[in-house]
Design a protein around this motif. Sequence first.
Motif, short mmCIF file in Angstrom:
data_model
loop_
_atom_site.label_atom_id
_atom_site.label_comp_id
_atom_site.label_asym_id
_atom_site.label_seq_id
_atom_site.Cartn_x
_atom_site.Cartn_y
_atom_site.Cartn_z
N LYS A 455 0.81 -1.21 0.00
CA LYS A 455 0.00 0.00 0.00
C LYS A 455 0.85 1.27 0.00
O LYS A 455 0.36 2.34 -0.37
N THR A 456 2.12 1.16 0.44
CA THR A 456 2.98 2.35 0.48
C THR A 456 3.96 2.36 -0.68
O THR A 456 4.90 3.16 -0.71
N GLY A 457 3.72 1.49 -1.60
CA GLY A 457 4.63 1.45 -2.76
C GLY A 457 6.06 1.14 -2.34
O GLY A 457 7.01 1.65 -2.90
N GLY A 458 6.21 0.30 -1.30
CA GLY A 458 7.54 -0.13 -0.88
C GLY A 458 8.27 0.89 -0.03
O GLY A 458 9.40 0.71 0.35
N GLN A 459 7.62 2.00 0.26
CA GLN A 459 8.32 3.07 0.98
C GLN A 459 8.29 2.93 2.50
O GLN A 459 9.00 3.61 3.20
N ALA A 460 7.39 2.08 3.00
CA ALA A 460 7.33 1.91 4.45
C ALA A 460 8.57 1.21 4.97
O ALA A 460 9.16 0.39 4.28
N ASP A 461 8.96 1.60 6.19
CA ASP A 461 10.05 0.89 6.82
C ASP A 461 9.46 -0.36 7.44
O ASP A 461 8.61 -0.27 8.34
N PRO A 462 9.83 -1.53 6.97
CA PRO A 462 9.18 -2.77 7.42
C PRO A 462 9.26 -2.94 8.94
O PRO A 462 8.32 -3.43 9.56
N GLY A 463 10.36 -2.51 9.55
CA GLY A 463 10.54 -2.66 11.01
C GLY A 463 9.47 -1.88 11.75
O GLY A 463 8.79 -2.39 12.65
N THR A 464 9.33 -0.62 11.34
CA THR A 464 8.34 0.24 12.00
C THR A 464 6.93 -0.32 11.78
O THR A 464 6.11 -0.34 12.69
N ALA A 465 6.68 -0.77 10.56
CA ALA A 465 5.35 -1.31 10.23
C ALA A 465 5.00 -2.48 11.14
O ALA A 465 3.90 -2.55 11.69
N GLN A 466 5.96 -3.34 11.32
CA GLN A 466 5.70 -4.52 12.15
C GLN A 466 5.40 -4.12 13.61
O GLN A 466 4.48 -4.64 14.23
N LYS A 467 6.22 -3.17 14.09
CA LYS A 467 6.04 -2.71 15.46
C LYS A 467 4.63 -2.15 15.65
O LYS A 467 3.92 -2.49 16.60
N LEU A 468 4.20 -1.30 14.70
CA LEU A 468 2.88 -0.67 14.81
C LEU A 468 1.75 -1.69 14.68
O LEU A 468 0.73 -1.60 15.38
N LEU A 469 1.93 -2.67 13.79
CA LEU A 469 0.91 -3.72 13.61
C LEU A 469 0.71 -4.47 14.92
O LEU A 469 -0.43 -4.70 15.36
N ARG A 470 1.82 -4.85 15.56
CA ARG A 470 1.73 -5.58 16.83
C ARG A 470 0.98 -4.76 17.87
O ARG A 470 0.09 -5.25 18.58
N GLU A 471 1.36 -3.47 17.95
CA GLU A 471 0.71 -2.60 18.93
C GLU A 471 -0.81 -2.53 18.68
O GLU A 471 -1.61 -2.55 19.61
N GLU A 472 -1.15 -2.50 17.40
CA GLU A 472 -2.57 -2.34 17.04
C GLU A 472 -3.38 -3.60 17.36
O GLU A 472 -4.49 -3.55 17.85
N ILE A 473 -2.76 -4.76 17.06
CA ILE A 473 -3.48 -6.02 17.16
C ILE A 473 -3.49 -6.57 18.59
O ILE A 473 -4.52 -7.03 19.10
N LEU A 474 -2.31 -6.50 19.22
CA LEU A 474 -2.22 -7.17 20.54
C LEU A 474 -2.55 -6.25 21.72
O LEU A 474 -2.34 -5.06 21.65
#
Lengths: 474, 486
Positions: A455-474
């Motif tokens: 969705k970000t055209g590859g521009q997202a920092d995967p590390g940050t994305a993962q961290k935020l996903l975890r925070e959102e889900i768990l």
Amino acid sequence: MVDDVVIGLEVHVQLQTQSKLFCGCSTKFGDNPNANTCPVCLGWPGTLPVLNKKALEYGILASLALNCKINQKIKFDRKNYYYPDLPKAYQISQYDLPLAEHGTVKFNHDGESCAVGIERLHLEEDAGKLVHSSVSRESYVDYNRSGTPLAEIVTKPELTSPERAESFLRTLKKQMEYLDVSDCNMDEGSLRCDANISIRRDDGSLGTKAEIKNMNSFKAVRKALSYEVLRQRKLLSRGQRVVQETRLWDETTEQTKSMRSKEEAHDYRYFPEPDLVPVRIDKKWQQEIGFKLPELPDKKFNRFLDEYQLTEEAARTLTDSRPLADFFEQAIKPDVSAKTVGNLIISDVKRELNERGWDIGQVALTPAALTSVASLLEENLISSNVGSELIAELVESGGDPREIVEQRGLKQISSEDQLSSVILQVVSENPDAVADIRGGKNQAIGFLVGQVMQKTGGQADPGTAQKLLREEIL
Amino acid sequence: MNNQLSQLSLLELSQLLEAQEITAVELMETTVERYRQLDSDIKSFLYFDLDESLETAKKQDSLERKSALHGIPLAIKDNISRLGKPLTCSSKILAGHRPPYSATVVEKLEQAGGIFVGNTNMDEFAMGSSTETSAYQTTRNPWDLERVPGGSSGGSAAAVAAGIVPAALGSDTGGSIRQPAAFCGVVGFKPTYGRVSRYGLFPFASSLDQIGPIARTVSDVAFLTELLAGSDSRDSTSLDSPVPRYLEQLQPRAEGLTFGIPEEYFGEGVDSDVRQIIQQTIETLKQQGAEIKTVNLPHTKYAISTYYILATAEASSNLARYDGVQYGYRADEPDDLIDMYSRTRAEGFGPEVKRRIMLGTFVLSSGYYEAYYGKAQKLRTLIKQDFDRVYEECDLLLTPTTPSTAFKLGEKIDDPVQMYLSDILTASTNLAGLPAISIPVGQDSKQLPVGAQLIGPALSEQTVLNAAFMLEKQSQWDAKIAPVQA
């Protein structure tokens, strides 16, 4: 059984002087036949050789790199034999007072440290080349190569396997390239190798040796010698004897074939070359040449380990060639880590080079641009994928990485604010995956990160994305 | 006029040219005429560039004089390169060969205005002492046409002795300038090894070969040596030492000098006539205030063997390049490479050259090297040391140049060892690299010229020339030209 193979190499290295060893003709490869000749290198009677001092200097440089002792007084000798490519019917070489003796070369073979003694290094002139007609019985001679300077390097019979012989030869080539005394191009014949090989007897004494010629690549050296080990072992196991002879490696049949026996061996009738006076190597001059000695591969390797905290593998790859090592060091700046720069070269730059069959001298990428890419990565401003793509482009057409990133909007999104809306969207669109994660299936997070990247055209920092996903889900 | 001109020395001719009393063309016409008159008998020239010589003379007349050599006709031994001119070393194997460059000495003399008229006959590849091993013709001694002119520079010595040219170039490996000079009654000088560049000299034995002048007076020889000498960047063995003005400093001087008379040079083989005339020369030296001292060169007895081992060894290698590949003679329709090599060389070389190539190949071959070549190298050092020792007590050595005067044609040609012994008094000097001159000092009972040899230490050219100049002035020698008639 392990160390019973005994190999000694005779390596001819063409010294890349502008002019020939005993006349002013050009040493350029590939010119029209006989374009680079004069009465001296054509061996016409009445002409006399005059020693090229630069060739002597290169010879001294090579000798020092091989840890040899330079002889203070050297002389030249004539090696007499008949062949149409040898215009004087003798080769000016060195017999009993060579330029240098008693050296050693350390080399790495499959992680194991090895060393081989260097018997001697001497200077000699090359012969011309025969060209055989494909339509008639005629042969022609091209004397362009006649008189080009060679350093012949003879090792002690201390190499114990064909593979080690190959590793030594690669190290030697690397050293000569570091010194910039030869381009060591095996295809063009500027590095040639003959070998003496025998199998030790049960009592440890040396067996009868065979001399192997016509090995025109590193692979050929290994293959020919391996073939020869098998051939000699087979003979010995049947109780037969190895004959002392010269054998030729045949690339197509992958076999060595007898060329001439010991009885047929040439008697070269060496004697001192009366047209040249013995040369005294001035101590001061030798010292001056010593100062020009560059840092050699081994030393550079160790320094790279110490100074840049690289892995052995990385240090080895980076010191593989002097231009590559220089490129690496030029790209290192205080604000980037050597490791990042090194990794970029080893993974991305090297890949691009391999794809194109180039060497580092041919790239449009500058060391400064490489530094920029490294700092963009370290600042988390671009993803490693973008880094790789940037390198590919810079190698081909150059440019300023920061400008390219800016213009094309390649910066990666690592601010949490910018990413949060995408995160929310991905979470709501993928309830199954979210459920999996909540249920303890951690692998599913990768899928969601992938969605964010998409969705970000590859521009997202995967590390940050993962961290935020975890925070959102768990 | 003609006969008068041919009697004159190079420097005398030079004065006439300078004073414009004669032109270079007139002088060349005389030279051509003399050549036509005499050389069908003497056969000193292998070829003579009639048209081109006259052309060049005409050109020289139109130019400002470059030196005292300007417009002087010269002959050259057939083993010194001239760009584009035929050169054979008197061998069939070089038939048709034209070198693509000029020797340093040729460049020097041509720049000074000298005109080379043609190449003189020699022993094939300078191997011989009578010029009889030439593949092309037999040169005769102008003093007696039944006798040899000596060799190997026999053509050059004969041409000068007959008054065809005032001077010529020769080469000396074991006596090849001095011995024919002695036989023909002219002055022949072998300078110190390295004093004159060898670039362009077809090699016989590189460590012994030296180019030098042959002329009828010591002054001419001094003048030419000055032009020839000097270091040459193309010859690594040439000596880097300034060249004195030999002619300017030439003075008849023996006073205050000590002359060594080496006993070994007056042994059994030396003819009584020769011995007697050299004895008279010694008396002359004494009268002129020189001190005379008997000295010894104990290794002289090994000189000929040493010489023939080293010279043939080098020759076997130097002559290996005549293989039919690039230039010169090639055997017809060879079956294969080996056949081309062996037939080219078998058909191209004469018997003496083959003998020496085989000798030289043998002495260098593995298993024999130490016994022959190695030992000969050591003897060469001992022979050099002999000379070093005697020059501590004397300035120059005086010896006969040859054991006998000119011998008859065919007399020694079938006996190589007898022929080799002709070099017995000259070869040591080459082994030691020393300067030596031969000057005519008298005639034997057969009216044949006798040569005296003066040998000096390295680079003592001036002392050698001065003493020779004195002997020339004092000797009874006044017949400068051989009494040869058309």
